[in-house]
Structures are given as C-alpha cells and as structure tokens.
Enzyme design. Structure first.
Site, PDB file in Angstrom:
ATOM      1  N   LYS A  17     -10.819  -1.511  -0.826  1.00  0.00           N
ATOM      2  CA  LYS A  17     -11.532  -1.016  -2.021  1.00  0.00           C
ATOM      3  C   LYS A  17     -12.069  -2.154  -2.886  1.00  0.00           C
ATOM      4  O   LYS A  17     -13.158  -2.047  -3.428  1.00  0.00           O
ATOM      5  CB  LYS A  17     -10.700  -0.018  -2.829  1.00  0.00           C
ATOM      6  CG  LYS A  17      -9.478  -0.574  -3.468  1.00  0.00           C
ATOM      7  CD  LYS A  17      -8.701   0.526  -4.147  1.00  0.00           C
ATOM      8  CE  LYS A  17      -7.310   0.039  -4.466  1.00  0.00           C
ATOM      9  NZ  LYS A  17      -6.550  -0.500  -3.313  1.00  0.00           N
ATOM     10  N   ARG A  92      -4.219   5.298 -10.904  1.00  0.00           N
ATOM     11  CA  ARG A  92      -3.284   5.101  -9.807  1.00  0.00           C
ATOM     12  C   ARG A  92      -2.228   6.207  -9.765  1.00  0.00           C
ATOM     13  O   ARG A  92      -1.349   6.198  -8.937  1.00  0.00           O
ATOM     14  CB  ARG A  92      -2.598   3.820 -10.129  1.00  0.00           C
ATOM     15  CG  ARG A  92      -2.259   2.722  -9.255  1.00  0.00           C
ATOM     16  CD  ARG A  92      -3.037   2.312  -8.131  1.00  0.00           C
ATOM     17  NE  ARG A  92      -2.520   1.101  -7.576  1.00  0.00           N
ATOM     18  CZ  ARG A  92      -3.191  -0.043  -7.514  1.00  0.00           C
ATOM     19  NH1 ARG A  92      -4.408  -0.141  -7.935  1.00  0.00           N
ATOM     20  NH2 ARG A  92      -2.628  -1.085  -6.953  1.00  0.00           N
ATOM     21  N   ARG A 131      -4.985 -11.669   4.601  1.00  0.00           N
ATOM     22  CA  ARG A 131      -5.864 -11.800   3.425  1.00  0.00           C
ATOM     23  C   ARG A 131      -5.664 -13.125   2.680  1.00  0.00           C
ATOM     24  O   ARG A 131      -4.546 -13.583   2.469  1.00  0.00           O
ATOM     25  CB  ARG A 131      -5.592 -10.650   2.455  1.00  0.00           C
ATOM     26  CG  ARG A 131      -6.329 -10.864   1.150  1.00  0.00           C
ATOM     27  CD  ARG A 131      -6.453  -9.662   0.322  1.00  0.00           C
ATOM     28  NE  ARG A 131      -5.161  -9.137  -0.084  1.00  0.00           N
ATOM     29  CZ  ARG A 131      -5.024  -8.026  -0.781  1.00  0.00           C
ATOM     30  NH1 ARG A 131      -6.093  -7.334  -1.107  1.00  0.00           N
ATOM     31  NH2 ARG A 131      -3.839  -7.608  -1.132  1.00  0.00           N
ATOM     32  N   ARG A 164      -1.768 -13.796  -1.870  1.00  0.00           N
ATOM     33  CA  ARG A 164      -1.140 -13.132  -3.016  1.00  0.00           C
ATOM     34  C   ARG A 164       0.368 -12.996  -2.812  1.00  0.00           C
ATOM     35  O   ARG A 164       0.810 -12.666  -1.724  1.00  0.00           O
ATOM     36  CB  ARG A 164      -1.761 -11.739  -3.210  1.00  0.00           C
ATOM     37  CG  ARG A 164      -3.031 -11.783  -4.016  1.00  0.00           C
ATOM     38  CD  ARG A 164      -3.790 -10.503  -4.080  1.00  0.00           C
ATOM     39  NE  ARG A 164      -3.032  -9.275  -4.239  1.00  0.00           N
ATOM     40  CZ  ARG A 164      -3.580  -8.076  -4.334  1.00  0.00           C
ATOM     41  NH1 ARG A 164      -4.910  -7.951  -4.315  1.00  0.00           N
ATOM     42  NH2 ARG A 164      -2.860  -7.000  -4.467  1.00  0.00           N
ATOM     43  N   ARG A 175       4.498  -1.452  -2.025  1.00  0.00           N
ATOM     44  CA  ARG A 175       3.172  -0.968  -2.462  1.00  0.00           C
ATOM     45  C   ARG A 175       2.765   0.277  -1.695  1.00  0.00           C
ATOM     46  O   ARG A 175       2.176   1.195  -2.254  1.00  0.00           O
ATOM     47  CB  ARG A 175       2.128  -2.073  -2.289  1.00  0.00           C
ATOM     48  CG  ARG A 175       2.222  -3.130  -3.379  1.00  0.00           C
ATOM     49  CD  ARG A 175       1.624  -4.447  -2.962  1.00  0.00           C
ATOM     50  NE  ARG A 175       0.203  -4.365  -2.755  1.00  0.00           N
ATOM     51  CZ  ARG A 175      -0.471  -5.210  -1.972  1.00  0.00           C
ATOM     52  NH1 ARG A 175       0.154  -6.187  -1.340  1.00  0.00           N
ATOM     53  NH2 ARG A 175      -1.770  -5.072  -1.841  1.00  0.00           N
TER      54      ARG A 175
HETATM   55  P1  AP5 Z   1      -9.206  -5.700  -0.040  1.00  0.00           P
HETATM   56  O1  AP5 Z   1     -10.629  -5.367  -0.320  1.00  0.00           O
HETATM   57  O2  AP5 Z   1      -8.590  -6.846  -0.764  1.00  0.00           O
HETATM   58  O3  AP5 Z   1      -8.306  -4.388  -0.126  1.00  0.00           O
HETATM   59  P2  AP5 Z   1      -7.842  -3.523  -1.380  1.00  0.00           P
HETATM   60  O4  AP5 Z   1      -7.894  -2.111  -0.975  1.00  0.00           O
HETATM   61  O5  AP5 Z   1      -8.589  -3.938  -2.603  1.00  0.00           O
HETATM   62  O6  AP5 Z   1      -6.351  -3.974  -1.412  1.00  0.00           O
HETATM   63  P3  AP5 Z   1      -5.420  -4.470  -2.581  1.00  0.00           P
HETATM   64  O7  AP5 Z   1      -4.204  -5.027  -1.901  1.00  0.00           O
HETATM   65  O8  AP5 Z   1      -6.129  -5.413  -3.519  1.00  0.00           O
HETATM   66  O9  AP5 Z   1      -5.102  -3.174  -3.281  1.00  0.00           O
HETATM   67  P4  AP5 Z   1      -3.911  -2.900  -4.157  1.00  0.00           P
HETATM   68  O10 AP5 Z   1      -4.270  -1.544  -4.607  1.00  0.00           O
HETATM   69  O11 AP5 Z   1      -2.585  -3.063  -3.571  1.00  0.00           O
HETATM   70  O12 AP5 Z   1      -3.984  -4.094  -5.212  1.00  0.00           O
HETATM   71  P5  AP5 Z   1      -4.527  -4.207  -6.697  1.00  0.00           P
HETATM   72  O13 AP5 Z   1      -5.077  -5.552  -6.854  1.00  0.00           O
HETATM   73  O14 AP5 Z   1      -5.333  -3.037  -7.094  1.00  0.00           O
HETATM   74  O15 AP5 Z   1      -9.099  -5.959   1.548  1.00  0.00           O
HETATM   75  C1  AP5 Z   1      -7.865  -6.345   2.141  1.00  0.00           C
HETATM   76  C2  AP5 Z   1      -8.147  -7.395   3.257  1.00  0.00           C
HETATM   77  O16 AP5 Z   1      -8.873  -6.750   4.311  1.00  0.00           O
HETATM   78  C3  AP5 Z   1      -9.017  -8.584   2.802  1.00  0.00           C
HETATM   79  O17 AP5 Z   1      -8.571  -9.726   3.480  1.00  0.00           O
HETATM   80  C4  AP5 Z   1     -10.428  -8.215   3.267  1.00  0.00           C
HETATM   81  O18 AP5 Z   1     -11.206  -9.369   3.547  1.00  0.00           O
HETATM   82  C5  AP5 Z   1     -10.134  -7.411   4.539  1.00  0.00           C
HETATM   83  N1  AP5 Z   1     -11.091  -6.326   4.783  1.00  0.00           N
HETATM   84  C6  AP5 Z   1     -11.639  -5.492   3.850  1.00  0.00           C
HETATM   85  N2  AP5 Z   1     -12.444  -4.599   4.461  1.00  0.00           N
HETATM   86  C7  AP5 Z   1     -12.371  -4.854   5.794  1.00  0.00           C
HETATM   87  C8  AP5 Z   1     -12.979  -4.268   6.950  1.00  0.00           C
HETATM   88  N3  AP5 Z   1     -13.811  -3.239   6.876  1.00  0.00           N
HETATM   89  N4  AP5 Z   1     -12.666  -4.782   8.167  1.00  0.00           N
HETATM   90  C9  AP5 Z   1     -11.833  -5.823   8.255  1.00  0.00           C
HETATM   91  N5  AP5 Z   1     -11.230  -6.445   7.229  1.00  0.00           N
HETATM   92  C10 AP5 Z   1     -11.512  -5.955   6.001  1.00  0.00           C
HETATM   93  O19 AP5 Z   1      -3.139  -4.064  -7.522  1.00  0.00           O
HETATM   94  C11 AP5 Z   1      -2.155  -5.080  -7.455  1.00  0.00           C
HETATM   95  C12 AP5 Z   1      -1.012  -4.730  -8.373  1.00  0.00           C
HETATM   96  O20 AP5 Z   1      -1.482  -4.648  -9.745  1.00  0.00           O
HETATM   97  C13 AP5 Z   1      -0.340  -3.362  -8.125  1.00  0.00           C
HETATM   98  O21 AP5 Z   1       0.624  -3.406  -7.093  1.00  0.00           O
HETATM   99  C14 AP5 Z   1       0.265  -3.079  -9.514  1.00  0.00           C
HETATM  100  O22 AP5 Z   1       1.427  -3.849  -9.723  1.00  0.00           O
HETATM  101  C15 AP5 Z   1      -0.810  -3.571 -10.454  1.00  0.00           C
HETATM  102  N6  AP5 Z   1      -1.794  -2.528 -10.759  1.00  0.00           N
HETATM  103  C16 AP5 Z   1      -3.127  -2.526 -10.455  1.00  0.00           C
HETATM  104  N7  AP5 Z   1      -3.711  -1.398 -10.892  1.00  0.00           N
HETATM  105  C17 AP5 Z   1      -2.740  -0.657 -11.484  1.00  0.00           C
HETATM  106  C18 AP5 Z   1      -2.727   0.628 -12.079  1.00  0.00           C
HETATM  107  N8  AP5 Z   1      -3.845   1.368 -12.181  1.00  0.00           N
HETATM  108  N9  AP5 Z   1      -1.537   1.099 -12.565  1.00  0.00           N
HETATM  109  C19 AP5 Z   1      -0.418   0.354 -12.514  1.00  0.00           C
HETATM  110  N10 AP5 Z   1      -0.361  -0.864 -11.912  1.00  0.00           N
HETATM  111  C20 AP5 Z   1      -1.507  -1.372 -11.399  1.00  0.00           C
END
Ligand code: AP5
Length: 225
Positions: A17, A92, A131, A164, A175
């Site tokens: 995403k 979320r 990643r 990360r 997660r």
């Molecule tokens: P990437 O695009 O980074 O995936 P993503 O879905 O964004 O994954 P995240 O791990 O960032 O999501 P998350 O929801 O756990 O983390 P967030 O930062 O929101 O892609 C992943 C990998 O795959 C990359 O290497 C990319 O290059 C590769 N890739 C992508 N597309 C591909 C494809 N088509 N083919 C092949 N490879 C591909 O949250 C982190 C933390 O913040 C949470 O755990 C929580 O503690 C906090 N947090 C964030 N938002 C909230 C909220 N709303 N409420 C409470 N806590 C929150």
C-alpha cells in the site's frame, strides 16, 4: 471547495500500500498521508510524539487511537490535504474509521473510495523480509523485486537504505495478528457502504499500479476531472 477525492489505501502489512499510494498520489497530484511514515519521522526526530510511540511501532502494535487520530486529522487539515488526499495506513480499526467519517462529515465531506490491495500471506512474508527503506524520503526497495541502482543508496534522493525494526520475524507475526483481528473488519465496513475497490496485489509493482489506476479512473477520478 474540494479539488480531489478522499481515497484510503487498505491492506495487510507488506502488501504494497505504501508503494502504490506514493505512485498514485504522484500520478493524481494528490497529498499522500501515511500514518506509519509520520510516526517513523517523529521517532527519527526524537520528538515527544516519537518517544511516546516508538515501542508500539517497533514491536508491531497499533499506537493508541487517541494519539493516532489526533495526528492524522491534524495532518489532514493542512492546506495541501484540505481538498482531498490519499490516506495510507489509516484508518486501522473501526474506531479510527468512525472518527474519520465524523471529522469529514463535520465539513460536509466523506471518504470516496477505499482501495483494498489483496495479497496472499506467503507473498506478504516474502515482500517484508526483503524490504529496504530510504532513511530520508521513505521510498521502499526490495532486495529481489525492486533493488536500488547502487547498493544501500536511494535512487531518488541518495539517502541511506535501512531495514525497519518492525520487519523482524517476531514483529511481523504481531503485525499480521493485529491486522487480521483489528484492521480486516474494515473490509466489510467499507464494502457495506459501497466504497470498497478490491484490487489483486499479486504481480509486479507496475501491474498492480495499472489495476489500481484503472479502477480509480473508472470509479472516482472521472467524476473529479
Ligand atoms: P510496502 O509498499 O512497503 O508495503 P506496505 O503495505 O506499505 O507495508 P507496511 O509494512 O509499510 O505496512 P504496515 O501497515 O505494516 O506499516 P505502516 O508503516 O503503515 O511494500 C513492502 C515491500 O514489498 C517493499 O519492499 C516493496 O518494495 C515490495 N513490493 C511492493 N509491491 C510489490 C509488488 N507488486 N511486487 C513485488 N514487491 C513489491 O505502520 C507501521 C506501524 O506504525 C504500525 O505497526 C503501527 O505501530 C503504527 N501505525 C501506523 N498507522 C497506524 C494507525 N492507523 N493506527 C495505529 N498505529 C498505526
């Protein structure tokens, strides 16, 4: 007056995403608000917010709603997002979704569409384990699928790439558990209001991008042109 729609990007961790939200926001010239990036920036800057949320973010737990909602709604009221935005990683859980609906409704606005990127659990684990992220601009890379041109350096800004702390096996397990119990119910929440656009997230970044952009053009963008 609204210039753009409000579009949410929803998926399990690692489904892509962040990758897709950044590309689509650039393509549609919209603000991109990623709650995870905002938290990581605050942690890096060692702000009071960063200190407060560090342990949650690094262990893969959700940051408490009060803090998250305040941060995201504050960012949403900035001038570049007042007329519409792409929200990545927020809401979320149901409490966050309801808080967002309420805040938008108070300004006679609403969420327009929710892009749900669907990927198998096996593929999620592969994407997360390879990643790398740019410390400066947060651009994501992948050891196999999208490596940087120069090892360890961001193609876009030359920043240093790092893994990360919440991509360790233990934090990823947490997660995924949090996603399935707290976030996945949002799929039904938005499907019931006819806002869900389910997109197959398997395949290359560009294949997924094309699916998302064509679904958004069909369902939303044409109405805002
Ligand atoms: P990437 O695009 O980074 O995936 P993503 O879905 O964004 O994954 P995240 O791990 O960032 O999501 P998350 O929801 O756990 O983390 P967030 O930062 O929101 O892609 C992943 C990998 O795959 C990359 O290497 C990319 O290059 C590769 N890739 C992508 N597309 C591909 C494809 N088509 N083919 C092949 N490879 C591909 O949250 C982190 C933390 O913040 C949470 O755990 C929580 O503690 C906090 N947090 C964030 N938002 C909230 C909220 N709303 N409420 C409470 N806590 C929150």
């Amino acid at each position: 007056m609204r210039k753009n729609p409000y579009i949410i990007f929803l998926s399990a961790p690692g489904a892509g995403k962040g990758t897709q939200a950044a590309i689509v926001a650039q393509e549609l010239n919209m603000a991109h608000i990623a709650s995870g990036d905002l938290f990581r920036q605050a942690i890096r800057d060692e702000t009071e917010l960063g200190m407060r949320v560090k342990s949650y973010v690094e262990s893969g737990q959700l940051v408490p709603d009060e803090t998250t909602i305040k941060m995201v709604l504050g960012r949403l009221s900035a001038p570049d997002a007042e007329g519409g935005a792409i929200l990545d990683g927020f809401p979320r859980n149901l409490q966050q979704a309801e808080a967002l609906d309420k805040a938008l409704a108070e300004q006679a606005k609403a969420v327009d569409k929710v892009v749900y990127i669907k990927v198998s659990e096996e593929e999620l684990l592969k994407r997360l384990s390879g990643r790398w992220i740019c410390r400066q601009c947060q651009a994501p890379y992948h050891t196999i699928n999208s490596p940087p041109k120069v090892r360890g350096k961001c193609d876009k800004c030359g920043g240093e790439l790092y893994q990360r702390p919440d991509d360790t096996a233990q934090a990823v397990k947490k997660r995924l558990q949090v996603y399935f119990t707290q976030t996945a119910p949002l799929i039904d929440y938005y499907a019931q209001s006819g806002k869900l656009l389910e997109v197959d997230g398997e395949g290359s970044v560009d294949e997924v991008r094309r699916r998302i952009v064509s679904a958004l053009h069909r369902e939303v963008v044409a109405r805002w042109a």
